[in-house]
Every structure is written in structure tokens, then in C-alpha cells.
Enzyme design. Structure first.
Site, short mmCIF file in Angstrom:
data_model
loop_
_atom_site.label_atom_id
_atom_site.label_comp_id
_atom_site.label_asym_id
_atom_site.label_seq_id
_atom_site.Cartn_x
_atom_site.Cartn_y
_atom_site.Cartn_z
N GLY A 46 53.94 11.91 8.28
CA GLY A 46 53.11 13.09 8.14
C GLY A 46 51.81 12.93 8.91
O GLY A 46 51.37 11.80 9.16
N CYS A 93 48.67 5.52 4.58
CA CYS A 93 48.07 6.58 5.39
C CYS A 93 47.78 6.05 6.78
O CYS A 93 47.26 4.94 6.91
CB CYS A 93 46.78 7.04 4.72
SG CYS A 93 45.91 8.33 5.64
N LEU A 94 48.08 6.84 7.81
CA LEU A 94 47.81 6.41 9.18
C LEU A 94 46.32 6.23 9.44
O LEU A 94 45.93 5.49 10.35
CB LEU A 94 48.37 7.43 10.19
CG LEU A 94 49.90 7.59 10.20
CD1 LEU A 94 50.31 8.70 11.15
CD2 LEU A 94 50.58 6.27 10.56
N GLU A 136 49.16 15.28 2.64
CA GLU A 136 48.64 15.99 3.82
C GLU A 136 47.71 17.12 3.42
O GLU A 136 46.70 17.36 4.09
CB GLU A 136 49.78 16.49 4.70
CG GLU A 136 50.73 15.41 5.24
CD GLU A 136 50.04 14.23 5.89
OE1 GLU A 136 48.96 14.40 6.50
OE2 GLU A 136 50.57 13.10 5.79
ZN LIG Z 1 47.16 10.18 5.45
#
Ligand SMILES: [Zn+2]
Length: 170
Positions: A46, A93-94, A136
Site C-alpha cells: 500500500g 510501514c514503508l 492508508e
Molecule cells: Zn504506511
């Protein structure tokens, strides 16, 4: 198409609630294509627009990370309109690379949104899809998954990140 830099924890753009998308034009389509490239390159399931520095209410989810056709979902101006149940699982989370923590999320959520052609749609997500939708949408509201942590767990993760920031490794 281009892979964009992903903003990390500490970047102010992640903390500002995003503005609704009012026009779905060529520049928005290009942003969506670039976000798809960025999400697959990361790789991640995401990505929210403010994670690439664009404060617009737009997010993508592909649980297959590009491996299965038809699994890419583009959500414009998404809102969670219903939520059911509860499930506690690990989440990452990225924008907070290499950290995972358990977070409680709804088991099922119903999302209302526009697709990339501007059609209004609704979709139920369950399990990992529900988790990704909530994660998100949090981003688009200026939130991060660490906001859901409490006490020792929260202190520990934030302390580790600030150490990385100080050492120039973030
Ligand atoms: Zn994230």
C-alpha cells in the site's frame, strides 16, 4: 513512469491531513502511475500520496505487490463508512522501514471512494485488505501506525528511530 522517494517518519508532510482530489486529470494519472512504480519497487502492499510528498487524498493497495493482475486498487478520496470486528496482527510501514508492531484494526471495513476514472464505488475489505485500507486512510488523515501504540512499545520504537535519525542512518 518513475520511482519516487518515499518520505520517512519525521517528515512533516506525513503529519498534515491531505486535501481531497477535485480533478482527475493527466497529472493525477501520472502521479498514480508513478506511485504504482514506487509501491512495487519498495516493495509494499500500500502507498498513500503524502508518502511521496503529495498532500492529496489518494492511495493504492495491491496485496499481491503486482504479481496478480486485477489486484491493484486505486482509491481517490476514500472514506471508511462501516467497520466490523477486531483483529490484532503485525503491521509495518514503508515510511517507518524495518519496524513492525502489533496493531488492532477492524476485521472488515467498507470503503467509499472514486476509482481512477472518477466513478464512485464502494468496496468491503476483510483481514489484510481491511488492515491496509485503515493504514492508508490513517496516512491520508496525517496518522501513522505508531500512533496506535501505547506505553513501553511506543517509547521503544520512537527511541530507536530517533537514534537512527541522530546517527544519520534514517
Ligand atoms: Zn504506511
Amino acid at each position: 513512469m518513475a520511482v519516487l522517494p518515499i518520505r520517512k517518519y519525521g517528515d512533516e508532510v506525513l503529519r498534515v491531513p491531505t486535501d481531497p482530489v477535485d480533478t482527475i486529470d493527466d497529472s493525477l494519472q501520472k502521479l498514480i502511475d508513478d506511485m504504482v512504480d514506487t509501491m512495487y519497487a519498495a516493495p509494499g502492499v500500500g502507498l498513500a500520496a503524502n508518502q511521496v510528498g503529495v498532500s492529496k487524498r489518494l492511495m493504492l493497495i495491491d496485496l499481491s505487490v503486482g504479481k496478480r493482475p486485477g489486484e491493484l486498487h486505486v482509491f481517490i478520496n476514500p472514506e471508511i463508512i462501516e467497520a466490523e470486528g477486531e483483529i490484532t496482527e503485525e503491521e509495518g510501514c514503508l515510511s517507518i522501514p524495518d519496524f513492525v508492531e502489533v496493531v488492532t484494526r477492524p476485521q472488515r471495513v467498507r470503503l467509499r471512494y472514486l476509482d481512477r476514472n472518477g466513478e464512485q464505488r464502494e468496496m468491503w475489505g476483510e483481514g489484510l485488505m481491511a488492515r491496509a485500507m485503515c493504514h492508508e486512510v490513517d496516512h491520508l488523515n496525517g496518522g501513522l501506525f505508531v500512533d496506535h501504540l501505547r506505553g513501553f512499545k511506543k517509547d521503544r520504537i520512537l527511541k530507536k528511530i530517533s537514534k537512527l535519525v541522530k546517527s544519520g542512518m534514517w
